[in-house]
Design an enzyme around this catalytic site. Structure first.
Site, PDB file in Angstrom:
ATOM      1  N   PHE A  14      32.817  44.846  41.527  1.00  0.00           N
ATOM      2  CA  PHE A  14      31.418  45.360  41.378  1.00  0.00           C
ATOM      3  C   PHE A  14      31.225  46.906  42.244  1.00  0.00           C
ATOM      4  O   PHE A  14      31.168  47.780  41.575  1.00  0.00           O
ATOM      5  CB  PHE A  14      30.625  44.303  41.761  1.00  0.00           C
ATOM      6  CG  PHE A  14      29.183  44.758  42.042  1.00  0.00           C
ATOM      7  CD1 PHE A  14      28.511  45.533  41.221  1.00  0.00           C
ATOM      8  CD2 PHE A  14      28.598  44.542  43.241  1.00  0.00           C
ATOM      9  CE1 PHE A  14      26.976  46.054  41.509  1.00  0.00           C
ATOM     10  CE2 PHE A  14      27.142  44.696  43.691  1.00  0.00           C
ATOM     11  CZ  PHE A  14      26.662  45.532  42.723  1.00  0.00           C
ATOM     12  N   TYR A 142      34.637  32.523  55.284  1.00  0.00           N
ATOM     13  CA  TYR A 142      34.328  33.736  54.812  1.00  0.00           C
ATOM     14  C   TYR A 142      33.932  34.704  55.890  1.00  0.00           C
ATOM     15  O   TYR A 142      34.382  35.794  56.081  1.00  0.00           O
ATOM     16  CB  TYR A 142      33.411  33.967  53.516  1.00  0.00           C
ATOM     17  CG  TYR A 142      33.265  35.450  53.054  1.00  0.00           C
ATOM     18  CD1 TYR A 142      33.925  36.090  52.463  1.00  0.00           C
ATOM     19  CD2 TYR A 142      31.786  35.851  53.295  1.00  0.00           C
ATOM     20  CE1 TYR A 142      33.517  37.254  51.964  1.00  0.00           C
ATOM     21  CE2 TYR A 142      31.494  37.254  53.144  1.00  0.00           C
ATOM     22  CZ  TYR A 142      32.361  38.072  52.368  1.00  0.00           C
ATOM     23  OH  TYR A 142      31.800  39.159  51.785  1.00  0.00           O
ATOM     24  N   ARG A 205      16.816  37.145  51.911  1.00  0.00           N
ATOM     25  CA  ARG A 205      17.892  38.159  51.658  1.00  0.00           C
ATOM     26  C   ARG A 205      17.500  39.494  52.002  1.00  0.00           C
ATOM     27  O   ARG A 205      16.557  39.916  51.313  1.00  0.00           O
ATOM     28  CB  ARG A 205      18.721  37.803  50.338  1.00  0.00           C
ATOM     29  CG  ARG A 205      19.348  36.694  50.304  1.00  0.00           C
ATOM     30  CD  ARG A 205      20.884  36.413  51.039  1.00  0.00           C
ATOM     31  NE  ARG A 205      21.331  35.451  51.082  1.00  0.00           N
ATOM     32  CZ  ARG A 205      21.195  34.106  51.979  1.00  0.00           C
ATOM     33  NH1 ARG A 205      20.331  34.150  52.777  1.00  0.00           N
ATOM     34  NH2 ARG A 205      21.982  33.116  52.054  1.00  0.00           N
TER      35      ARG A 205
HETATM   36  N1  LIG Z   1      28.571  42.269  46.803  1.00  0.00           N
HETATM   37  C1  LIG Z   1      28.063  42.005  48.092  1.00  0.00           C
HETATM   38  O1  LIG Z   1      26.752  41.694  48.254  1.00  0.00           O
HETATM   39  C2  LIG Z   1      28.898  41.925  49.339  1.00  0.00           C
HETATM   40  C3  LIG Z   1      28.265  41.738  50.743  1.00  0.00           C
HETATM   41  C4  LIG Z   1      28.705  41.736  51.722  1.00  0.00           C
HETATM   42  C5  LIG Z   1      30.030  42.351  51.646  1.00  0.00           C
HETATM   43  N2  LIG Z   1      30.689  42.764  50.419  1.00  0.00           N
HETATM   44  C6  LIG Z   1      32.075  43.147  50.384  1.00  0.00           C
HETATM   45  O2  LIG Z   1      32.351  44.224  49.594  1.00  0.00           O
HETATM   46  C7  LIG Z   1      33.693  44.148  49.055  1.00  0.00           C
HETATM   47  C8  LIG Z   1      33.315  44.118  47.312  1.00  0.00           C
HETATM   48  O3  LIG Z   1      32.677  43.169  47.297  1.00  0.00           O
HETATM   49  P1  LIG Z   1      32.154  43.136  45.690  1.00  0.00           P
HETATM   50  O4  LIG Z   1      30.669  42.480  45.641  1.00  0.00           O
HETATM   51  O5  LIG Z   1      32.609  44.560  44.747  1.00  0.00           O
HETATM   52  O6  LIG Z   1      33.078  41.885  45.312  1.00  0.00           O
HETATM   53  P2  LIG Z   1      34.247  41.687  43.715  1.00  0.00           P
HETATM   54  O7  LIG Z   1      34.747  40.199  43.621  1.00  0.00           O
HETATM   55  O8  LIG Z   1      33.483  42.271  42.523  1.00  0.00           O
HETATM   56  O9  LIG Z   1      35.332  42.791  44.053  1.00  0.00           O
HETATM   57  C9  LIG Z   1      36.573  42.376  44.878  1.00  0.00           C
HETATM   58  C10 LIG Z   1      37.733  42.980  44.328  1.00  0.00           C
HETATM   59  O10 LIG Z   1      38.838  42.832  45.043  1.00  0.00           O
HETATM   60  C11 LIG Z   1      39.947  42.467  44.238  1.00  0.00           C
HETATM   61  N3  LIG Z   1      40.805  41.576  44.818  1.00  0.00           N
HETATM   62  C12 LIG Z   1      40.508  40.320  45.718  1.00  0.00           C
HETATM   63  N4  LIG Z   1      41.654  39.900  45.979  1.00  0.00           N
HETATM   64  C13 LIG Z   1      42.586  40.852  45.904  1.00  0.00           C
HETATM   65  C14 LIG Z   1      43.745  41.160  46.531  1.00  0.00           C
HETATM   66  N5  LIG Z   1      44.757  40.095  47.162  1.00  0.00           N
HETATM   67  N6  LIG Z   1      44.655  42.022  46.107  1.00  0.00           N
HETATM   68  C15 LIG Z   1      44.132  43.145  45.432  1.00  0.00           C
HETATM   69  N7  LIG Z   1      42.627  43.104  45.078  1.00  0.00           N
HETATM   70  C16 LIG Z   1      41.898  42.142  45.251  1.00  0.00           C
HETATM   71  C17 LIG Z   1      39.269  41.725  43.056  1.00  0.00           C
HETATM   72  O11 LIG Z   1      40.022  41.553  41.883  1.00  0.00           O
HETATM   73  C18 LIG Z   1      38.205  42.465  42.996  1.00  0.00           C
HETATM   74  O12 LIG Z   1      38.126  43.504  41.807  1.00  0.00           O
HETATM   75  C19 LIG Z   1      34.298  43.046  49.527  1.00  0.00           C
HETATM   76  O13 LIG Z   1      35.276  43.184  50.440  1.00  0.00           O
HETATM   77  C20 LIG Z   1      33.104  41.944  49.928  1.00  0.00           C
HETATM   78  O14 LIG Z   1      33.367  40.974  50.942  1.00  0.00           O
HETATM   79  C21 LIG Z   1      30.222  42.433  49.207  1.00  0.00           C
END
Ligand SMILES: NC(=O)c1ccc[n+]([C@@H]2O[C@H](COP(=O)([O-])OP(=O)(O)OC[C@H]3O[C@@H](n4cnc5c(N)ncnc54)[C@H](O)[C@@H]3O)[C@@H](O)[C@H]2O)c1
Length: 308
Positions: A14, A142, A205
């Site tokens: 995302f 996490y 949130r």
């Molecule tokens: N969305 C939020 O509200 C939020 C909040 C805090 C932190 N984050 C952090 O932001 C980052 C992105 O989050 P997001 O919401 O886009 O999540 P998401 O799940 O949409 O994206 C994560 C991506 O990482 C890929 N992935 C997972 N494991 C993998 C691996 N072993 N090797 C290669 N690719 C891998 C997945 O296929 C996915 O495309 C993450 O690190 C998440 O922890 C997101």
């Protein structure tokens, strides 16, 4: 940034998708590295100028076999808190060991690294709004695996002199997102008479729009004075989930129709309140999140209008 070689791990997810969309306007050398475990090929295809490599961040050989990079955004992660409580070892492998692998790639290339961390490192903070100095009090596996990722970033910064920026996201939302806003819309699309909130509805949130997050990521990627710093990335406001539900029902004109219920019990590791103090990013980066929650919910609803 034009001549820079940029790698985005998790670029099919995302936030990664929105970030790559923006970066593709700034560089001709963009690579998306993602194992597609939760990311989507559709997101990759919508950034046609980027090179895509399907790979696991734990696969050091493939990762380090990529061409030398100047800048790495590390977003790939296991992002589901309840899953981390059920599967702590898998969560650790992806988020802690996976981050170490990406740091090794950065060390090999002498690349700058921007790490996506989370509000989960603060756990249930006694300081609200929470500032960067509050420190680590993770409340879920996490959160702990993100803490370990951050600690390795600090180690690589201090011992290997790498340029590293840590960004801690609150609740990021927008088009193509997952999470509570889309969950509510999915439930309402199935049955608009009833909306069930998991938990008490009193959880609160800080929702920050993905376009504001991407602006900050692009800024810290190119700004030298951001190196070595940690930034909270949140709107600086908080809203209870019950009030979010009411806001969404009002926007949809369902406020007098839909009955809102709560399960009363949340999932293990759920944080009560996320409310960021974002003064540091505002002051040091001139960052000013612009998108209001109400406007953005309207955008998400408009995008899905046929399905609700
Ligand atoms: N969305 C939020 O509200 C939020 C909040 C805090 C932190 N984050 C952090 O932001 C980052 C992105 O989050 P997001 O919401 O886009 O999540 P998401 O799940 O949409 O994206 C994560 C991506 O990482 C890929 N992935 C997972 N494991 C993998 C691996 N072993 N090797 C290669 N690719 C891998 C997945 O296929 C996915 O495309 C993450 O690190 C998440 O922890 C997101």
């Amino acid at each position: 940034m034009a001549a820079k070689k940029i790698l985005v791990t998790g670029g099919a997810g995302f936030i990664g998708y929105h970030l790559c969309k923006k970066l593709s306007t700034l560089t001709d050398n963009l690579t998306i590295y993602d194992d597609l475990s939760s990311g989507k090929m559709e997101n990759v295809k919508d950034v046609p100028t980027a090179k895509f490599v399907k790979g696991d961040i734990l696969d050091l050989k493939t990762l380090c076999g990529l061409p030398k990079q100047d800048l790495i955004y590390h977003l790939a992660a296991q992002v589901v808190v309840p899953y981390s409580m059920e599967n702590p070892l898998i969560d650790f492998d992806t988020n802690a060991k996976g981050t170490l692998c990406v740091l090794e790639k950065a060390r090999k290339d002498d690349a700058k690294l921007v790490f996506a961390s989370s509000a989960a490192v603060y756990g249930n903070p006694s300081q609200l709004p929470t500032s960067e100095e509050y420190g680590f009090h993770p409340f879920s596996c996490y959160g702990l695996s993100k803490v370990v990722g951050e600690e390795y970033c600090q180690m690589y910064k201090e011992q290997y002199g790498l340029d590293i920026v840590i960004t801690r996201f609150a609740n990021v939302y927008g088009l193509r997102c997952h999470g509570v806003i889309h969950d509510f819309l999915d439930k309402l699309a199935k049955n608009s008479d009833k909306l069930e909130i998991i938990g008490t509805g009193q959880q609160s949130r800080d929702f920050v729009h993905v376009s504001d997050v991407v602006d900050l990521l692009a800024t810290v990627g190119s700004l030298e004075k951001a190196n070595g710093e940690t930034y909270n990335v949140g709107l600086g406001k908080t809203i209870k989930i019950i009030d979010l539900a009411k806001m969404m029902l009002t926007i949809l004109g369902l406020q007098n129709k839909t009955i809102v219920t709560t399960t009363g019990v949340s999932w293990q590791g759920d944080i009560h309140t996320i409310w960021f103090n974002n003064a540091k990013a505002k002051k040091e980066l001139g960052w000013n999140p612009k998108v209001t929650l109400e406007d953005a919910i309207k955008e998400v609803i408009a995008d899905r209008k046929l399905k609700v």
